[in-house]
Design an enzyme around this catalytic site. Structure first.
Site, PDB file in Angstrom:
ATOM      1  N   ALA A 294      36.705 -10.593 -30.621  1.00 40.26           N
ATOM      2  CA  ALA A 294      37.313  -9.340 -30.171  1.00 40.26           C
ATOM      3  C   ALA A 294      36.868  -8.169 -31.034  1.00 40.26           C
ATOM      4  O   ALA A 294      37.375  -7.967 -32.147  1.00 40.26           O
ATOM      5  CB  ALA A 294      38.833  -9.478 -30.204  1.00 40.26           C
TER       6      ALA A 294
ATOM      7  N   PRO B 186      40.265  -0.196 -26.498  1.00 41.40           N
ATOM      8  CA  PRO B 186      40.356   0.771 -25.395  1.00 41.40           C
ATOM      9  C   PRO B 186      39.513   2.023 -25.655  1.00 41.40           C
ATOM     10  O   PRO B 186      38.916   2.577 -24.735  1.00 41.40           O
ATOM     11  CB  PRO B 186      41.848   1.117 -25.344  1.00 41.40           C
TER      12      PRO B 186
ATOM     13  N   PHE C  72      38.965  -6.477 -23.068  1.00 42.83           N
ATOM     14  CA  PHE C  72      37.774  -7.145 -22.516  1.00 42.83           C
ATOM     15  C   PHE C  72      37.364  -8.381 -23.315  1.00 42.83           C
ATOM     16  O   PHE C  72      36.179  -8.726 -23.364  1.00 42.83           O
ATOM     17  CB  PHE C  72      36.564  -6.195 -22.467  1.00 42.83           C
TER      18      PHE C  72
ATOM     19  N   ARG D  40      15.000 -18.213   8.159  1.00 45.20           N
ATOM     20  CA  ARG D  40      15.428 -17.141   9.065  1.00 45.20           C
ATOM     21  C   ARG D  40      14.235 -16.630   9.865  1.00 45.20           C
ATOM     22  O   ARG D  40      13.199 -16.270   9.288  1.00 45.20           O
ATOM     23  CB  ARG D  40      16.019 -15.995   8.223  1.00 45.20           C
TER      24      ARG D  40
ATOM     25  N   ILE E 224      17.245  -9.705   1.460  1.00 47.31           N
ATOM     26  CA  ILE E 224      16.520 -10.731   2.229  1.00 47.31           C
ATOM     27  C   ILE E 224      17.484 -11.528   3.103  1.00 47.31           C
ATOM     28  O   ILE E 224      17.122 -11.968   4.196  1.00 47.31           O
ATOM     29  CB  ILE E 224      15.704 -11.635   1.263  1.00 47.31           C
ATOM     30  N   HIS E 225      18.717 -11.677   2.655  1.00 46.14           N
ATOM     31  CA  HIS E 225      19.725 -12.387   3.457  1.00 46.14           C
ATOM     32  C   HIS E 225      20.305 -11.506   4.572  1.00 46.14           C
ATOM     33  O   HIS E 225      21.131 -11.994   5.358  1.00 46.14           O
ATOM     34  CB  HIS E 225      20.869 -12.891   2.570  1.00 46.14           C
TER      35      HIS E 225
ATOM     36  N   GLY F 189      22.613  -9.224   6.766  1.00 45.34           N
ATOM     37  CA  GLY F 189      24.073  -9.123   6.836  1.00 45.34           C
ATOM     38  C   GLY F 189      24.772 -10.320   6.222  1.00 45.34           C
ATOM     39  O   GLY F 189      25.856 -10.192   5.639  1.00 45.34           O
TER      40      GLY F 189
ATOM     41  N   GLU G  92      27.777  -6.858 -24.237  1.00 48.13           N
ATOM     42  CA  GLU G  92      26.946  -7.171 -25.417  1.00 48.13           C
ATOM     43  C   GLU G  92      25.876  -6.109 -25.647  1.00 48.13           C
ATOM     44  O   GLU G  92      24.723  -6.417 -25.950  1.00 48.13           O
ATOM     45  CB  GLU G  92      26.343  -8.571 -25.290  1.00 48.13           C
TER      46      GLU G  92
ATOM     47  N   THR H  70      25.196  -2.076 -23.934  1.00 49.05           N
ATOM     48  CA  THR H  70      24.723  -1.565 -22.641  1.00 49.05           C
ATOM     49  C   THR H  70      23.206  -1.347 -22.696  1.00 49.05           C
ATOM     50  O   THR H  70      22.602  -1.355 -23.781  1.00 49.05           O
ATOM     51  CB  THR H  70      25.394  -0.209 -22.330  1.00 49.05           C
TER      52      THR H  70
END
Ligand code: FAD
Length: 383
Positions: free
Chosen positions: A124, A128, A156, A268, A337-338, A340, A363, A365
């Site tokens: 930790a 905040p 977090f 597909r 690629i998938h 919808g 870890e 940004t």
């Protein structure tokens, strides 16, 4: 056979891949949907030795190199990115801080149980009001006689609500800025500790995240890690190394997304042929494969440098920056690629897309990685 991987690394890769396909992947969707940590997955990872990978067998671990660690983490992440982040927070943050900087007494008290996965660790640092600017943390540690009294709030914290032990960073003198910060081992049973699970994450929902408040939490002086005032430098050392592991996590998520996409593209059909026959789709798959190849190569190189004892700060930051952004690019293309179907939860790529997003936030940004790299390159090319 990959000519750059040793026999041992290939063995770890195939063992963890088989485990992840069999035990992690089938549970990933449910723990994501329920927003619940999966204890069966944790037990499986521990039984395989992953909770103590890289830890000296004398302390209950299985030994191993940083390269072996990243090979294993990639495979875990390919199966379930949430299981991977829980493992990383335990092994590479909480446990590693005690293992690397703790006294012999602390190591013998905490490391063997944690290495076996019988105890879970958390770490930790974030509060905040301070994330990237970690030295601005407000949690205070005041020493009275044989105890420190901690007051403040952490947010977090991955594994925070399930951890047996939490490595906590707090300041005994905020005037000293980062030099006033120390690291403590806080047992779950400590009085004055309030832990609340934080709900509503976009991704990594099978990992658990908590807010931890300290109200005069009494910590025995024996639980101070290392030297008072050195906690910030311990935290930075830990993050330098764990960046490489997060990069490996990104490679695993990207690999999973790519495999889904390359399979789907051949099944597909549009305009009378598989979409994989359309050059636009092949170009997307080519870019995805190239991003993964680059990310994996950078990650393994950074881990190799760390294993050799060579400087690796810049390479680790580059690997994390590149792999996390590449991972999101790959996951985005996999959804595209998938079509919808990729927008619905029945497809795994929907989860990969959400899981990928946080990797350029936690870890360190992407902006923080660029700060680290930018400082190094300007220094190297100073006129
Ligand atoms: C799922 C999850 C798990 C986490 N697990 C842990 C954990 O186990 N332990 C722990 O201690 N923390 C944990 N974190 C916290 C995480 O490391 C922080 O969220 C992260 O470091 C960013 O801090 P912040 O959220 O306060 O953002 P801020 O630091 O407020 O940054 C906000 C934005 O400003 C940018 N920014 C900040 N400073 C600069 C600058 N100087 N130049 C340019 N841009 C800048 C940032 O890059 C970011 O885009 C976790 C977070 C998440 C989401």
């Amino acid at each position: 056979m990959d000519p750059l991987m040793s026999e041992d690394e290939l063995m770890i890769q195939s063992t963890v891949r088989e485990f992840a396909d069999r035990d992690l992947k089938p549970r990933a969707r449910e723990s994501d949907e329920k927003e619940e940590f999966c204890w069966e997955s944790w037990k499986g990872m521990s039984d395989l030795g992953l909770s103590g990978i890289g830890i000296d067998p004398a302390f209950g671990g299985g030994g191993g190199t940083h390269r072996q660690m990243v090979v294993a983490i990639e495979e875990v992440s390919r199966g379930d990115a949430s299981a991977a982040v829980s493992l990383i927070a335990h092994r590479c943050l909480g446990l590693q801080t005690i293992y690397q900087f703790g006294s012999e007494e602390q190591k013998s008290r905490y490391v063997p149980l944690a290495a076996k996965g019988e105890q879970i660790m958390a770490w930790a640092l974030t509060e905040p009001g301070s994330g990237s600017d970690a030295a601005a943390l407000q949690t205070s540690a005041v020493r009275r006689n044989d105890s420190y009294y901690l007051n403040g709030t952490k947010v977090f914290t991955t594994n925070g609500d399930i951890a047996d032990g939490i490595v906590v960073f707090a300041s005994h003198d905020r005037e000293l800025k980062h030099r006033g910060i120390s690291a403590f081992i806080v047992d779950r049973s400590t009085s004055g500790l309030r832990i609340n699970k934080q709900h509503g994450k976009m991704g990594m929902r099978g990992s658990t995240t908590a807010e931890i408040s300290f109200e005069n939490a009494k910590i025995p002086v024996e639980n101070l890690i290392g030297v008072e005032g050195s906690g910030f430098s311990y935290a930075m050392d830990i993050l330098d190394s764990s960046r490489i592991v997060i990069a490996a996590q990104c490679v695993g998520i990207a690999q999973a997304a790519f495999e889904s996409a390359v399979r789907y593209a051949q099944q597909r059909q549009t305009f009378g042929r598989p979409i994989s026959d359309h050059q636009a789709i092949q170009f997307a798959l080519a870019d995805m494969a190239t991003d993964i190849f680059a990310s994996r190569s950078m990650t393994l190189l950074a881990a190799t440098l760390e294993d050799q004892g060579s400087p690796y700060l810049e390479e680790a930051a580059m690997a994390k920056l590149y792999a996390s952004e590449a991972c999101f690019r790959v996951a985005t293309k996999a959804v595209q690629i998938h079509g919808g179907y990729g927008y619905f939860k029945e497809s795994d790529v929907e989860r990969y897309f959400r899981d990928a997003r946080v990797t350029s936030i936690y870890e360190g940004t992407s902006e923080v990685q660029r700060i680290v790299i930018g400082r190094q390159v300007v220094e190297r090319y100073r006129v």
